[in-house]
Design an enzyme around this catalytic site. Structure first.
Site, PDB file in Angstrom:
ATOM      1  N   ARG A 124       7.677 -19.513 -11.364  1.00 26.26           N
ATOM      2  CA  ARG A 124       7.672 -18.073 -11.624  1.00 26.26           C
ATOM      3  C   ARG A 124       8.128 -17.249 -10.432  1.00 26.26           C
ATOM      4  O   ARG A 124       8.457 -16.059 -10.576  1.00 26.26           O
ATOM      5  CB  ARG A 124       6.286 -17.605 -12.101  1.00 26.26           C
ATOM      6  CG  ARG A 124       5.187 -17.792 -11.088  1.00 26.26           C
ATOM      7  CD  ARG A 124       3.814 -17.674 -11.725  1.00 26.26           C
ATOM      8  NE  ARG A 124       3.207 -16.366 -11.521  1.00 26.26           N
ATOM      9  CZ  ARG A 124       1.936 -16.090 -11.806  1.00 26.26           C
ATOM     10  NH1 ARG A 124       1.163 -16.991 -12.367  1.00 26.26           N
ATOM     11  NH2 ARG A 124       1.448 -14.901 -11.568  1.00 26.26           N
TER      12      ARG A 124
ATOM     13  N   GLU B 250      -3.156 -20.753 -20.186  1.00 27.00           N
ATOM     14  CA  GLU B 250      -1.936 -20.603 -19.386  1.00 27.00           C
ATOM     15  C   GLU B 250      -1.273 -21.936 -19.075  1.00 27.00           C
ATOM     16  O   GLU B 250      -0.278 -21.995 -18.370  1.00 27.00           O
ATOM     17  CB  GLU B 250      -2.217 -19.795 -18.112  1.00 27.00           C
ATOM     18  CG  GLU B 250      -3.441 -20.210 -17.338  1.00 27.00           C
ATOM     19  CD  GLU B 250      -3.759 -19.294 -16.168  1.00 27.00           C
ATOM     20  OE1 GLU B 250      -2.964 -18.394 -15.832  1.00 27.00           O
ATOM     21  OE2 GLU B 250      -4.819 -19.492 -15.566  1.00 27.00           O
TER      22      GLU B 250
ATOM     23  N   ASN C 241       2.075 -15.221 -17.609  1.00 32.99           N
ATOM     24  CA  ASN C 241       2.865 -15.492 -16.401  1.00 32.99           C
ATOM     25  C   ASN C 241       2.947 -16.993 -16.148  1.00 32.99           C
ATOM     26  O   ASN C 241       4.019 -17.553 -15.925  1.00 32.99           O
ATOM     27  CB  ASN C 241       2.242 -14.810 -15.174  1.00 32.99           C
ATOM     28  CG  ASN C 241       2.007 -13.332 -15.387  1.00 32.99           C
ATOM     29  OD1 ASN C 241       2.606 -12.737 -16.265  1.00 32.99           O
ATOM     30  ND2 ASN C 241       1.113 -12.736 -14.615  1.00 32.99           N
ATOM     31  N   ASP C 242       1.784 -17.636 -16.179  1.00 34.25           N
ATOM     32  CA  ASP C 242       1.782 -19.084 -15.963  1.00 34.25           C
ATOM     33  C   ASP C 242       2.207 -19.835 -17.210  1.00 34.25           C
ATOM     34  O   ASP C 242       2.886 -20.850 -17.115  1.00 34.25           O
ATOM     35  CB  ASP C 242       0.390 -19.543 -15.510  1.00 34.25           C
ATOM     36  CG  ASP C 242       0.203 -19.305 -14.029  1.00 34.25           C
ATOM     37  OD1 ASP C 242       1.099 -19.701 -13.261  1.00 34.25           O
ATOM     38  OD2 ASP C 242      -0.801 -18.693 -13.635  1.00 34.25           O
TER      39      ASP C 242
ATOM     40  N   HIS D  42       0.827  -1.208   0.000  1.00 30.66           N
ATOM     41  CA  HIS D  42       0.000   0.000   0.000  1.00 30.66           C
ATOM     42  C   HIS D  42       0.855   1.250   0.000  1.00 30.66           C
ATOM     43  O   HIS D  42       0.488   2.260  -0.576  1.00 30.66           O
ATOM     44  CB  HIS D  42      -0.963  -0.014   1.177  1.00 30.66           C
ATOM     45  CG  HIS D  42      -2.206  -0.755   0.864  1.00 30.66           C
ATOM     46  ND1 HIS D  42      -2.813  -1.607   1.739  1.00 30.66           N
ATOM     47  CD2 HIS D  42      -2.949  -0.777  -0.251  1.00 30.66           C
ATOM     48  CE1 HIS D  42      -3.889  -2.129   1.169  1.00 30.66           C
ATOM     49  NE2 HIS D  42      -3.990  -1.645  -0.035  1.00 30.66           N
TER      50      HIS D  42
ATOM     51  N   CYS E 233      -3.366 -11.243 -20.956  1.00 30.37           N
ATOM     52  CA  CYS E 233      -3.517 -10.541 -19.681  1.00 30.37           C
ATOM     53  C   CYS E 233      -2.338 -10.797 -18.741  1.00 30.37           C
ATOM     54  O   CYS E 233      -2.321 -10.305 -17.623  1.00 30.37           O
ATOM     55  CB  CYS E 233      -4.842 -10.883 -19.005  1.00 30.37           C
ATOM     56  SG  CYS E 233      -4.962 -12.598 -18.534  1.00 30.37           S
TER      57      CYS E 233
ATOM     58  N   ARG F  79     -12.533 -13.167 -13.389  1.00 32.33           N
ATOM     59  CA  ARG F  79     -11.935 -14.502 -13.433  1.00 32.33           C
ATOM     60  C   ARG F  79     -12.389 -15.232 -12.182  1.00 32.33           C
ATOM     61  O   ARG F  79     -12.262 -14.700 -11.071  1.00 32.33           O
ATOM     62  CB  ARG F  79     -10.417 -14.389 -13.454  1.00 32.33           C
ATOM     63  CG  ARG F  79      -9.765 -15.748 -13.325  1.00 32.33           C
ATOM     64  CD  ARG F  79      -8.296 -15.686 -13.515  1.00 32.33           C
ATOM     65  NE  ARG F  79      -7.614 -15.193 -12.336  1.00 32.33           N
ATOM     66  CZ  ARG F  79      -6.303 -15.026 -12.276  1.00 32.33           C
ATOM     67  NH1 ARG F  79      -5.567 -15.260 -13.351  1.00 32.33           N
ATOM     68  NH2 ARG F  79      -5.729 -14.597 -11.193  1.00 32.33           N
TER      69      ARG F  79
ATOM     70  N   ARG G 154      -8.998 -10.205 -10.608  1.00 31.94           N
ATOM     71  CA  ARG G 154      -8.552 -11.394  -9.867  1.00 31.94           C
ATOM     72  C   ARG G 154      -9.424 -11.568  -8.623  1.00 31.94           C
ATOM     73  O   ARG G 154      -9.086 -11.067  -7.548  1.00 31.94           O
ATOM     74  CB  ARG G 154      -7.078 -11.252  -9.467  1.00 31.94           C
ATOM     75  CG  ARG G 154      -6.096 -11.304 -10.645  1.00 31.94           C
ATOM     76  CD  ARG G 154      -4.661 -11.209 -10.145  1.00 31.94           C
ATOM     77  NE  ARG G 154      -3.681 -11.640 -11.120  1.00 31.94           N
ATOM     78  CZ  ARG G 154      -2.944 -10.805 -11.883  1.00 31.94           C
ATOM     79  NH1 ARG G 154      -3.089  -9.502 -11.784  1.00 31.94           N
ATOM     80  NH2 ARG G 154      -2.066 -11.291 -12.730  1.00 31.94           N
TER      81      ARG G 154
HETATM   82  C1  PEP Z   1      -1.121 -15.219 -15.785  1.00 28.44           C
HETATM   83  O1  PEP Z   1      -0.867 -16.351 -15.358  1.00 28.44           O
HETATM   84  O2  PEP Z   1      -0.510 -14.688 -16.744  1.00 28.44           O
HETATM   85  C2  PEP Z   1      -2.185 -14.411 -15.176  1.00 28.44           C
HETATM   86  C3  PEP Z   1      -2.578 -13.273 -15.704  1.00 28.44           C
HETATM   87  O3  PEP Z   1      -2.738 -14.865 -14.017  1.00 28.44           O
HETATM   88  P1  PEP Z   1      -2.009 -14.790 -12.584  1.00 28.44           P
HETATM   89  O4  PEP Z   1      -0.805 -13.915 -12.741  1.00 28.44           O
HETATM   90  O5  PEP Z   1      -3.028 -14.248 -11.641  1.00 28.44           O
HETATM   91  O6  PEP Z   1      -1.689 -16.220 -12.332  1.00 28.44           O
HETATM   92 MG    MG Z   2      -2.224 -17.366 -14.080  1.00 27.77          MG
END
Ligand code: PEP
Ligand code: MG
Length: 592
Positions: free
Chosen positions: A472, A438, A461-462, A198, A509, A341, A305
């Site tokens: 990750r 993902e 990301n995943d 924050h 995303c 999501r 999220r």
């Molecule tokens: C991802 O995996 O790219 C994603 C957007 O979801 P998170 O980062 O919440 O796993």
């Molecule tokens: Mg993800």
């Protein structure tokens, strides 16, 4: 190198860029006065006086926090100030305070010891969670505890500085950030903390450059040291040389010009030069962020999220609680769409009833959990549907690996719709449903999955984690976390083409969507939507507005023809430098 007063040698410390801006000035080392707490026995006769001391300290703490709250509201607006309301709520928590009083009376120990012990238990629980966000919130709890103890001990709060300074501290509580901002603060640099803290969010609102996660800055810096902070690159420089100051000055001017150019861009469409529209939306975790995203020029929320509301909860929130939150988010994004999501619990994220797993990232996560927990999933689906009456709500399933999972999730969605219909509750019966791509298996089967839904959104990301077999969150293998690995870029192309063959739109995303290096490539692949963190949105929009689809396609073709991530990065960097020179560059100073 861990001692201060190291002479005049320039030292560059790398951290995490938390709030943009560049500044130079003297350091002010803020060592938080952590009150010392001693365990003292009291007699039964002292109990009433001890409880009175606690109550008086509690009241004074609340008064202080209300002052900060008012100040924060004026300076930041009521939404950002909610952090302090949350802290005031901890002070007013009847169960917590009741338990503290009960323990003082039964264990016959002094108030500050019991306060520290009781709140510490709460804090340990938060720190034990694998969730980074919970760790950040533990600092807020710390802040409240120290405030009460300081007031029990009748100590004064100290927040006046001599002159304009860059604050260097181990960590900063939100209240410190706001209180300090009454003085002339040039920047914040902290050893701990992430971009989601924050304090980081507040520095962004206050427009004060901040770098967090510097590890041991406080050990290397003394008050008065000459510092330069670069909140774009996430760098803190001790004893900057005249050459470094010159580079920083030039960077500051370029960013200023860039920011001025970007200021007008929020209202403009995210169209390429040849008029292809890219839907540019935001990744959002909390309802309060939607307004900021809109001000940045976001076309809605591309990823909400929902699992973030589970933080600190011992159970999943009820359907009504969720429906109220989703309605609030949908309302503040309207007329733009919001993609909710469904709970992506597991992995490194918290589940109220999560179990210990040897390999959580390969375990009970996302849609897998929800397909095993119909009761929880149906509550959430009904809650999302109830928020959809204005037709700007979409639903997305995370962590899908098979077509069957998609069919099962859709079946449950139909069941949720039937239940609402039976009770005469209104919702958007034509709500759009999407799947996150993902998991490599889902990427391979993207066309068959696309046949089942209205859109796909690639979670890089995943996807990178699973394609590269690299955790990750593990520093030791971070160099193999390669979003530009040839296997990844080719997979992205495969998914985009699969979606288009089925005539549905496809977005990205994951963090890659907000990386300026990736924009031309993604547009060239034919990606229809990019969902990014709000602060980078204007910059990404600017790049979109400066390219032509046919050039971007050439970039994508070239990228997909290269054999190593290093080659791809080098190629994309050269494109950016040639085509869009005003894009901020990485910090180019020397590093130790
Ligand atoms: C991802 O995996 O790219 C994603 C957007 O979801 P998170 O980062 O919440 O796993
Ligand atoms: Mg993800």
């Amino acid at each position: 190198m861990d001692t201060p007063h190291h002479g005049t040698e320039e030292i560059v410390l790398k951290g995490i860029a938390a709030a943009p801006g560049i500044a130079t000035g003297p350091a002010y080392l803020y060592t938080k006065q952590i009150p010392r707490v001693e365990r003292k026995a009291i007699t039964p006769d002292d109990v009433d006086a001890e409880i009175e001391r606690l109550q008086a300290a509690n009241a004074r703490s609340e008064k202080e926090l209300r002052k900060v709250l008012t100040f924060a509201e004026q300076k930041l607006g009521s939404q950002s100030a909610t952090i302090f309301e949350a802290q005031i709520m901890i002070l007013g928590d009847a169960i917590l305070m009741g338990s503290i009083k009960h323990r003082i009376a039964t264990e016959l120990l002094n108030a500050e010891f019991i306060v520290a012990d009781e709140i510490n238990k709460y804090r340990q629980m938060m720190l034990a969670s694998p969730d980074e966000y919970m760790h950040e919130r533990a600092h807020d709890v710390d802040d409240v505890m120290n405030r009460i103890i300081r007031n029990i001990q009748d100590q004064k709060l100290y927040s006046r500085l001599e002159g304009a300074s860059i604050i260097v501290s181990e960590t900063l509580a939100p209240a410190d950030t706001v209180i300090f901002s009454r003085n002339q603060i040039l920047g914040y640099a902290t050893d701990l903390g992430g971009v989601t803290s924050h304090a980081a969010l507040l520095s962004r609102s206050l427009k004060i450059p901040a770098v967090v996660g510097l590890h041991n800055a406080t050990k290397q810096i003394a008050t008065g040291d000459s510092l330069a902070i670069d909140g774009y690159a996430g760098v803190l420089i001790i004893n900057p040389t005249p050459d470094t100051l010159k580079i920083l000055q030039a960077r500051a001017e370029r960013f200023l010009a860039f920011a001025q150019e970007l200021a007008g861009i929020a209202a403009l469409p995210a169209d390429t030069l040849d008029k292809k529209h890219i839907e540019l939306s935001s990744n959002v975790e909390f309802a309060e962020e939607v307004e900021f995203a809109r001000l940045q020029g976001s076309e809605g929320v591309g990823l909400f999220r929902t699992e973030m509301q589970l933080i600190g909860k011992a159970a999943y929130p009820s359907e009504d609680e969720q429906a109220a939150l989703y309605a609030r988010v949908a309302e503040s994004a309207f007329p733009h769409p919001v993609i909710f999501r469904t709970f992506d619990v597991g992995g490194d994220k918290l589940a109220p009833d999560g179990q210990h797993e040897e390999n959580p990232f390969l375990g009970w996560r996302g849609i897998r959990v929800m397909l095993d927990r119909h009761d929880i999933f149906l509550d959430q689906l009904r809650a999302i549907l109830r928020a959809s009456t204005r037709r700007n709500v979409r639903i997305m399933f995370p962590m899908v690996s098979t077509v069957t999972e998609v069919q099962q999730a859709k079946h449950l969605l139909r069941q949720a719709m039937d239940e609402l219909k039976a009770h005469g509750v209104k919702f958007d019966a034509r709500i759009k449903v999407g799947v996150m791509i993902e998991v490599p298996a889902a990427a391979m089967m993207a066309e068959q999955i696309a046949a089942e839904v209205h859109f796909l959104s690639i979670g890089t990301n995943d996807l990178v984690q699973y394609i590269m077999a690299v955790d990750r969150g593990n520093d030791a293998v971070a160099r193999l976390f390669q979003p530009y690995h040839p296997a990844v870029v080719r997979t992205l192309r495969h998914v985009v083409e699969a979606a288009h063959r089925k005539n549905i739109w496809v977005g990205v995303c994951g963090e890659m969507a907000g990386d300026p290096l990736a924009t031309a490539f993604l547009v060239g692949l034919g990606v229809d939507e990019l969902s990014v963190i709000p602060p980078v949105l204007p910059e990404i929009k600017k790049i979109i507005r400066s390219i032509k689809v046919k050039d971007a396609k050439r970039v994508a073709d070239k990228v997909c023809s290269l054999h190593t991530e290093a080659e791809i990065r080098a190629f994309l960097s050269s494109m950016i430098k040639n085509k869009v020179p005003e894009i901020p560059l990485e910090f180019e100073g020397t590093s130790h």
